[in-house]
Design a protein around this motif. Structure first.
Motif, PDB file in Angstrom:
ATOM      1  N   MET A 198     -30.130  16.041 -11.691  1.00  0.00           N
ATOM      2  CA  MET A 198     -29.723  16.979 -10.638  1.00  0.00           C
ATOM      3  C   MET A 198     -30.971  17.746 -10.186  1.00  0.00           C
ATOM      4  SD  MET A 198     -28.758  20.180  -9.548  1.00  0.00           S
ATOM      5  CE  MET A 198     -28.350  21.381 -10.812  1.00  0.00           C
ATOM      6  N   GLY A 255     -17.395  19.123   2.150  1.00  0.00           N
ATOM      7  CA  GLY A 255     -17.850  17.778   2.519  1.00  0.00           C
ATOM      8  C   GLY A 255     -19.016  17.338   1.666  1.00  0.00           C
ATOM      9  N   GLY A 301     -18.823  17.094  -2.435  1.00  0.00           N
ATOM     10  CA  GLY A 301     -19.887  16.569  -3.287  1.00  0.00           C
ATOM     11  C   GLY A 301     -19.370  16.086  -4.632  1.00  0.00           C
TER      12      GLY A 301
HETATM   13  C1  LIG Z   1     -22.351  22.131  -4.968  1.00  0.00           C
HETATM   14  C2  LIG Z   1     -22.631  21.198  -6.055  1.00  0.00           C
HETATM   15  C3  LIG Z   1     -21.816  20.093  -6.332  1.00  0.00           C
HETATM   16  C4  LIG Z   1     -20.461  19.897  -5.774  1.00  0.00           C
HETATM   17  O1  LIG Z   1     -20.327  19.860  -4.437  1.00  0.00           O
HETATM   18  P1  LIG Z   1     -18.944  20.264  -3.755  1.00  0.00           P
HETATM   19  O2  LIG Z   1     -19.182  19.783  -2.357  1.00  0.00           O
HETATM   20  O3  LIG Z   1     -18.808  21.740  -3.864  1.00  0.00           O
HETATM   21  O4  LIG Z   1     -17.858  19.525  -4.436  1.00  0.00           O
HETATM   22  C5  LIG Z   1     -22.223  19.191  -7.292  1.00  0.00           C
HETATM   23  N1  LIG Z   1     -23.356  19.363  -7.969  1.00  0.00           N
HETATM   24  C6  LIG Z   1     -24.148  20.423  -7.753  1.00  0.00           C
HETATM   25  C7  LIG Z   1     -25.382  20.548  -8.559  1.00  0.00           C
HETATM   26  C8  LIG Z   1     -23.811  21.387  -6.814  1.00  0.00           C
HETATM   27  O5  LIG Z   1     -24.597  22.454  -6.640  1.00  0.00           O
END
Ligand SMILES: *Cc1c(COP(=O)(O)O)cnc(C)c1O
Length: 385
Positions: free
Chosen positions: A163, A225, A76
């Motif tokens: 977010m 992923g 992510g």
């Molecule tokens: C989990 C998360 C991410 C990052 O995702 P990853 O797949 O762990 O790199 C980004 N933003 C938020 C708000 C998250 O909870």
């Protein structure tokens, strides 16, 4: 010292998970179908960035989220990085986002040598406050040659990155409308929001681009992923191109027209993801049932509240949340439950209180600071039998 109310909640959690052992916040649920898919993938020898499972996962996620395109990436965080690149973020830009988030949101901005501008969140949904955004845009920016400029720093704002906290929807329709008026693109950090809908529409499908995460602690996992979501043919083409080292399509020549990382999700991870996605409907059903049981229980206690679903939304209830009247009571609860092997935890320390982001430009953040002191997440994973 024992606490009757806390004990009652703990008893409910132990009963729900049918466990006397440590209860984690959100463990993945993996079974025989996951094993079978991984073995199939290994047998095929296509374990890396080329393979049919990656394409299948993209197609199924796009259909599920109601978007034209989904592009699979390694995680992510890098999905957010790529999304910002696609939306044209330049070194020195400001990217509007919230302080109440996981650090990946801001790190993705920093990877572009751009700077976040932190806005407060909405008490009702924990996401970027549409009202504060409107106030900021109206009073602190001006439009010059079609670009939105932050007046006091002179920096350009090309992207806003709200977010969806814990899978609760921000007022994303309002946020998108405002940003459109100011010529700002919207990148939804929907990392926590797979399965969450707002007015029946899947989160991550409102903005120009949305990003999902399939990390081990999210609603479904691919190990590591992520997925970019978009309705734009052009952005989708560029996303695929820039996530595969910008290699020009050719049977044998290696020609690349830009400098770009390999960000493509491996087929092994996609195989795991397909098995998980097949269970998503069941996972969501169970998570929503647990949420309603927590809500029911909370209604009988005065010590804390359970955060309800915001209006017009169907959240995934990735992590259920309690809100205490004070930090002292909240901390006591954290201490009490963790000592008894029930994993509970606060929200993230707000970004402007972290060392790398202390001097970040920001608005007043009273709701962020209050929520960060009052909220606790409860065990919310699915039972895996
Ligand atoms: C989990 C998360 C991410 C990052 O995702 P990853 O797949 O762990 O790199 C980004 N933003 C938020 C708000 C998250 O909870």
């Amino acid at each position: 010292m024992s606490n009757k109310v806390y004990d009652e909640l703990i008893a409910f959690i132990r009963e729900h998970y049918q466990s006397k052992e440590a209860i984690p916040l959100h463990a993945p649920c993996l079974g025989q179908t996951e094993k079978k898919m991984l073995i199939d993938c290994i047998d095929s020898t296509f374990v890396s960035s080329v393979g049919k499972y990656v394409d299948q996962l993209e197609n199924q996620i796009a259909a599920y989220c109601g978007v034209k395109h989904a592009i699979a990436v390694t995680n992510g965080t890098l999905g957010l990085y790529l999304g910002l690149r696609l939306l044209g973020v330049q070194p020195g830009d400001l990217v509007l986002t919230q302080s109440l988030t996981f650090v990946a949101t801001l790190n993705a901005v920093k990877m572009h040598h751009a700077d976040p501008y932190l806005l407060d969140v909405d008490e009702n949904n924990l996401g970027l406050s549409a009202q504060k955004l409107a106030h900021f845009l109206e009073n602190e920016t001006r439009i010059e040659d079609g670009e939105c400029i932050h007046i006091s720093s002179g920096k350009i704002i090309r992207v806003c990155m709200p977010m969806h906290t814990l899978g609760f929807p921000a007022e994303i329709d309002r946020i998108c409308k405002l940003c459109r008026q100011y010529g700002i693109a919207v990148l939804e950090d929907a990392a926590e929001a797979l399965g969450s809908r707002y007015y029946e529409r899947h989160l991550g499908s409102f903005g120009d681009i949305g990003v999902l995460s399939f990390n081990g602690n999210k609603v479904i996992t691919t190990g590591g992923g992520g997925m970019l979501l978009t309705d734009s043919d052009e952005l989708a083409y560029e996303a695929k191109h820039l996530s595969t080292t910008a290699k020009m399509p050719h049977a044998w020549l290696f020609e690349h027209d830009e400098a770009a990382y390999n960000l493509r999700m491996p087929n092994l991870n996609a195989a795991l993801g397909l098995a998980q996605l097949a269970k998503l409907a069941d996972f969501l059903k169970e998570k929503r049932l647990l949420a309603s049981e927590y809500q029911h229980l909370c209604a009988s206690f005065e010590e804390f509240d359970c955060l309800p679903a915001p209006q017009n939304s169907q959240p995934n209830f990735w992590l259920n949340a309690l809100r205490f009247p004070s930090k002292a009571e909240r901390d006591e609860f954290l201490e009490y439950t963790n000592k008894r092997s029930i994993q509970t935890r606060p929200l993230w320390t707000p970004m402007h209180l972290l060392k790398p982001y202390q001097s970040t430009l920001r608005d007043h953040l009273p709701v962020t600071e209050q929520l960060a002191e009052q909220i606790v997440n409860l065990p919310s994973g699915v039972r895996c039998v």
